[in-house]
Enzyme design. Structure first.
Site, PDB file in Angstrom:
ATOM      1  N   LEU A  27     -24.696 -59.936  -3.358  1.00  0.00           N
ATOM      2  CA  LEU A  27     -24.352 -59.258  -4.613  1.00  0.00           C
ATOM      3  C   LEU A  27     -23.379 -58.118  -4.379  1.00  0.00           C
ATOM      4  O   LEU A  27     -22.594 -57.760  -5.257  1.00  0.00           O
ATOM      5  CB  LEU A  27     -25.621 -58.708  -5.282  1.00  0.00           C
ATOM      6  CG  LEU A  27     -26.633 -59.745  -5.769  1.00  0.00           C
ATOM      7  CD1 LEU A  27     -27.919 -59.037  -6.206  1.00  0.00           C
ATOM      8  CD2 LEU A  27     -26.053 -60.561  -6.915  1.00  0.00           C
ATOM      9  N   GLY A  28     -23.452 -57.528  -3.203  1.00  0.00           N
ATOM     10  CA  GLY A  28     -22.572 -56.411  -2.875  1.00  0.00           C
ATOM     11  C   GLY A  28     -22.780 -56.007  -1.437  1.00  0.00           C
ATOM     12  O   GLY A  28     -23.776 -56.368  -0.791  1.00  0.00           O
ATOM     13  N   GLY A  30     -21.702 -52.727   1.643  1.00  0.00           N
ATOM     14  CA  GLY A  30     -21.145 -51.411   1.902  1.00  0.00           C
ATOM     15  C   GLY A  30     -21.354 -51.042   3.354  1.00  0.00           C
ATOM     16  O   GLY A  30     -21.736 -51.885   4.182  1.00  0.00           O
ATOM     17  N   GLY A  31     -21.134 -49.764   3.652  1.00  0.00           N
ATOM     18  CA  GLY A  31     -21.242 -49.306   5.019  1.00  0.00           C
ATOM     19  C   GLY A  31     -22.648 -49.402   5.577  1.00  0.00           C
ATOM     20  O   GLY A  31     -22.845 -49.517   6.787  1.00  0.00           O
ATOM     21  N   GLN A  32     -23.652 -49.350   4.692  1.00  0.00           N
ATOM     22  CA  GLN A  32     -25.038 -49.355   5.159  1.00  0.00           C
ATOM     23  C   GLN A  32     -25.659 -50.754   5.204  1.00  0.00           C
ATOM     24  O   GLN A  32     -26.748 -50.925   5.738  1.00  0.00           O
ATOM     25  CB  GLN A  32     -25.880 -48.441   4.271  1.00  0.00           C
ATOM     26  CG  GLN A  32     -25.463 -46.980   4.351  1.00  0.00           C
ATOM     27  CD  GLN A  32     -26.341 -46.079   3.507  1.00  0.00           C
ATOM     28  OE1 GLN A  32     -27.106 -46.552   2.660  1.00  0.00           O
ATOM     29  NE2 GLN A  32     -26.241 -44.790   3.716  1.00  0.00           N
ATOM     30  N   GLY A  33     -24.995 -51.737   4.632  1.00  0.00           N
ATOM     31  CA  GLY A  33     -25.554 -53.082   4.655  1.00  0.00           C
ATOM     32  C   GLY A  33     -25.161 -53.899   3.447  1.00  0.00           C
ATOM     33  O   GLY A  33     -24.161 -53.607   2.792  1.00  0.00           O
ATOM     34  N   VAL A  35     -26.541 -56.319  -0.137  1.00  0.00           N
ATOM     35  CA  VAL A  35     -27.574 -56.597  -1.127  1.00  0.00           C
ATOM     36  C   VAL A  35     -27.469 -58.071  -1.498  1.00  0.00           C
ATOM     37  O   VAL A  35     -26.379 -58.566  -1.823  1.00  0.00           O
ATOM     38  CB  VAL A  35     -27.410 -55.716  -2.380  1.00  0.00           C
ATOM     39  CG1 VAL A  35     -28.476 -56.075  -3.415  1.00  0.00           C
ATOM     40  CG2 VAL A  35     -27.503 -54.236  -2.014  1.00  0.00           C
ATOM     41  N   LYS A  49     -32.168 -55.493  -0.467  1.00  0.00           N
ATOM     42  CA  LYS A  49     -31.226 -54.638   0.265  1.00  0.00           C
ATOM     43  C   LYS A  49     -31.536 -54.714   1.750  1.00  0.00           C
ATOM     44  O   LYS A  49     -32.622 -54.326   2.199  1.00  0.00           O
ATOM     45  CB  LYS A  49     -31.328 -53.195  -0.224  1.00  0.00           C
ATOM     46  CG  LYS A  49     -30.288 -52.273   0.388  1.00  0.00           C
ATOM     47  CD  LYS A  49     -30.358 -50.887  -0.241  1.00  0.00           C
ATOM     48  CE  LYS A  49     -29.283 -49.983   0.323  1.00  0.00           C
ATOM     49  NZ  LYS A  49     -29.343 -48.622  -0.294  1.00  0.00           N
ATOM     50  N   ASP A 145     -24.990 -40.150  -3.866  1.00  0.00           N
ATOM     51  CA  ASP A 145     -23.857 -41.089  -3.882  1.00  0.00           C
ATOM     52  C   ASP A 145     -23.646 -41.628  -5.298  1.00  0.00           C
ATOM     53  O   ASP A 145     -23.591 -42.839  -5.519  1.00  0.00           O
ATOM     54  CB  ASP A 145     -24.091 -42.232  -2.901  1.00  0.00           C
ATOM     55  CG  ASP A 145     -22.809 -43.012  -2.583  1.00  0.00           C
ATOM     56  OD1 ASP A 145     -21.703 -42.489  -2.869  1.00  0.00           O
ATOM     57  OD2 ASP A 145     -22.906 -44.138  -2.061  1.00  0.00           O
TER      58      ASP A 145
END
Length: 335
Positions: A27-28, A30-33, A35, A49, A145
């Site tokens: 689904l998306g 980013g820098g942290q992982g 989803v 997540k 954030d």
């Protein structure tokens, strides 16, 4: 799986629901992982997540924090449904919000016209969620954030704030935390950047940038007509000082009806207030909510409910039944 308690999912359940974390279910990211979309029993769709990194020494703290987050109950905050702990990197499972992010709706390939009343509602509901985190939970939470990519949208365009970090719990009887600077460029509170002190007013600054996105339809960092990268907050505040505001406002809503200009100016003033360099000069989220409630009432009064209904149906292609959700704003506002 819809009860109020935190559901503990097994690794097998997660793998089955996501088809072994297939890329088609992302689904998306980013820098942290990433989803993932997961299909569970009874055809329930949830979002998983999966973080990239996790320190084993943080596991007890992680469990304590997700228990606290599971108690957060607000209609405009994405609900934590459960977690998966029998893996090296624990995973969080959230309710699935089907209509993507505010960022995608405004700037993505599937962007569409958005009447001002929908934008105002999204702003108000997002502000109410942040005010709840700051003021009404057992232990205050600083989101850390706030950005349009972290505001999800239901099919009826109601907003849900997501990705408020468990690491941003404010110590009881305190108002700030020291934190290695992290966040998203274009939304970062300049005071936080220089001091590494994250406060509730840091969220207020970032929300101010989201307000600008809603009325300009420009990204927090955007490319201007001469192909230069520009910081939306800086450009907007400069335009206000130079009295050149109309050049940045989204023409789609400026031309929608001349009656909206006054409301847009007030939203602009609110955004500039949120974007003060000094945190102490910014409003609280409660003050932001109060101002947005006032502006919603003004806008509905100026436009007339029948006009709003017709424009909403025409521009969003929704039935008049979906408009009833827009009217909820007016009916739940205090007199």
């Amino acid at each position: 799986m819809m009860e109020n308690y935190l559901h503990v999912f097994s690794k097998k359940q997660i793998e089955t629901a996501t088809n072994d974390f297939a890329e088609s279910n992302v689904l998306g990211s980013g820098g942290q992982g990433k989803v993932y979309k997961g299909l569970f029993e009874n055809n329930q769709v949830l979002a998983i997540k999966k973080a990239k990194e996790f320190e084993e020494t943080n596991k007890e703290e992680f469990v304590n924090e997700i228990i606290l987050r599971s108690q957060i109950n607000h209609k405009n905050i994405v609900r934590l449904m459960g977690c998966c702990l029998d893996v090296k990197i624990p995973m969080l499972v959230y309710e699935f919000v089907p209509n993507g992010t505010l960022c995608e709706m405004q700037h993505g390939s599937k962007s569409r016209p958005i009447p001002l009343e929908i934008r105002l509602r999204i702003a108000l509901e997002s502000a109410e969620a942040l005010d709840y985190l700051h003021s009404y939970t057992y232990q205050s939470i600083i989101h850390g954030d706030v950005k349009s990519a972290n505001i999800l949208l239901e099919n009826d365009w109601h907003a849900k704030v997501s990705d408020f970090g468990a690491s941003n719990l404010v110590p009881i009887d305190d108002t700030q935390i020291f934190k290695v600077v992290q966040g998203t460029r274009g939304y970062l509170d300049p005071e936080y950047v220089t001091t590494s002190i994250l406060t509730k007013k840091s969220d207020v600054y970032s929300f101010g940038v989201v307000l600008l996105e809603l009325i300009t339809r420009k990204c927090a960092i955007f490319i201007n007509e001469t192909s230069e990268r520009k910081h939306l907050a800086s450009c907007f505040c400069s335009s206000v000082i130079k009295k050149q505001l109309h050049g940045l406002l989204d023409k789609e809503i400026v031309t929608q009806n001349e009656k909206v200009i006054g409301v847009l100016h007030e939203v602009s003033d609110l955004a500039v207030w949120c974007l003060n360099v000094r945190g102490e000069d910014r409003p609280t989220m409660r003050q932001v909510v109060n101002k947005l409630q006032h502006l919603v009432r003004i806008h509905f009064s100026l436009m007339g409910l029948d006009t709003v209904a017709k424009e909403t149906e025409s521009l969003l292609g929704e039935s008049t039944s979906s408009y009833s959700s827009v009217l909820e704003i007016e009916t739940r506002l205090p007199n």
